[in-house]
Design a protein around this motif. Sequence first.
Motif, PDB file in Angstrom:
ATOM      1  N   LYS A 141      47.688  61.117  42.330  1.00  0.00           N
ATOM      2  CA  LYS A 141      48.138  60.609  43.616  1.00  0.00           C
ATOM      3  C   LYS A 141      48.598  61.788  44.455  1.00  0.00           C
ATOM      4  O   LYS A 141      49.266  62.695  43.958  1.00  0.00           O
ATOM      5  N   VAL A 142      48.251  61.812  45.733  1.00  0.00           N
ATOM      6  CA  VAL A 142      48.683  62.864  46.646  1.00  0.00           C
ATOM      7  C   VAL A 142      49.665  62.250  47.636  1.00  0.00           C
ATOM      8  O   VAL A 142      49.304  61.357  48.401  1.00  0.00           O
ATOM      9  N   ALA A 143      50.904  62.714  47.601  1.00  0.00           N
ATOM     10  CA  ALA A 143      51.944  62.257  48.518  1.00  0.00           C
ATOM     11  C   ALA A 143      52.228  63.375  49.516  1.00  0.00           C
ATOM     12  O   ALA A 143      52.385  64.533  49.135  1.00  0.00           O
ATOM     13  N   ILE A 144      52.295  63.023  50.783  1.00  0.00           N
ATOM     14  CA  ILE A 144      52.528  64.014  51.834  1.00  0.00           C
ATOM     15  C   ILE A 144      53.903  63.742  52.439  1.00  0.00           C
ATOM     16  O   ILE A 144      54.147  62.660  52.968  1.00  0.00           O
TER      17      ILE A 144
ATOM     18  N   GLU B 104      50.858  63.422  39.916  1.00  0.00           N
ATOM     19  CA  GLU B 104      51.052  63.404  41.362  1.00  0.00           C
ATOM     20  C   GLU B 104      51.100  64.812  41.934  1.00  0.00           C
ATOM     21  O   GLU B 104      51.539  65.750  41.281  1.00  0.00           O
ATOM     22  N   ILE B 105      50.653  64.950  43.171  1.00  0.00           N
ATOM     23  CA  ILE B 105      50.786  66.164  43.964  1.00  0.00           C
ATOM     24  C   ILE B 105      51.664  65.791  45.155  1.00  0.00           C
ATOM     25  O   ILE B 105      51.358  64.839  45.868  1.00  0.00           O
ATOM     26  N   ILE B 106      52.737  66.544  45.370  1.00  0.00           N
ATOM     27  CA  ILE B 106      53.620  66.280  46.493  1.00  0.00           C
ATOM     28  C   ILE B 106      53.519  67.449  47.463  1.00  0.00           C
ATOM     29  O   ILE B 106      53.958  68.562  47.155  1.00  0.00           O
ATOM     30  N   VAL B 107      52.922  67.209  48.617  1.00  0.00           N
ATOM     31  CA  VAL B 107      52.751  68.253  49.629  1.00  0.00           C
ATOM     32  C   VAL B 107      54.053  68.360  50.413  1.00  0.00           C
ATOM     33  O   VAL B 107      54.495  67.399  51.040  1.00  0.00           O
ATOM     34  N   CYS B 108      54.667  69.537  50.362  1.00  0.00           N
ATOM     35  CA  CYS B 108      55.983  69.734  50.984  1.00  0.00           C
ATOM     36  C   CYS B 108      55.904  70.435  52.342  1.00  0.00           C
ATOM     37  O   CYS B 108      56.668  70.114  53.237  1.00  0.00           O
TER      38      CYS B 108
END
Length: 99
Positions: A5-8, A85-89
Amino acid sequence: MGFRKVAIKESAAESIAGISWYLESEGLLATAEKFADDAYDFLSKLGDNRKGYRPCRDPERDLLGYKCIPYRKKYTIVFIELDTEIIVCEFILSKRIYW
């Protein structure tokens, strides 16, 4: 082939919107829309399970456990890589990262 999952985060989305708004203000409406679409497409591809990413070269971000990847040689995407998950900061200009 699995995907994480990619969360921005809101700050990254605001940065992309700000760049897009600047392009629109210069009269480049189609370019602004294409930039935003391409940026979000690139972010969605970060979730590929087969890829791993290296830590940031910036010492402060490296200590926090962030990973960095360049986007179009001008921008840097800063994110946290987890198993699911990938969390784009951050989505920032590469010039603003000092090392």
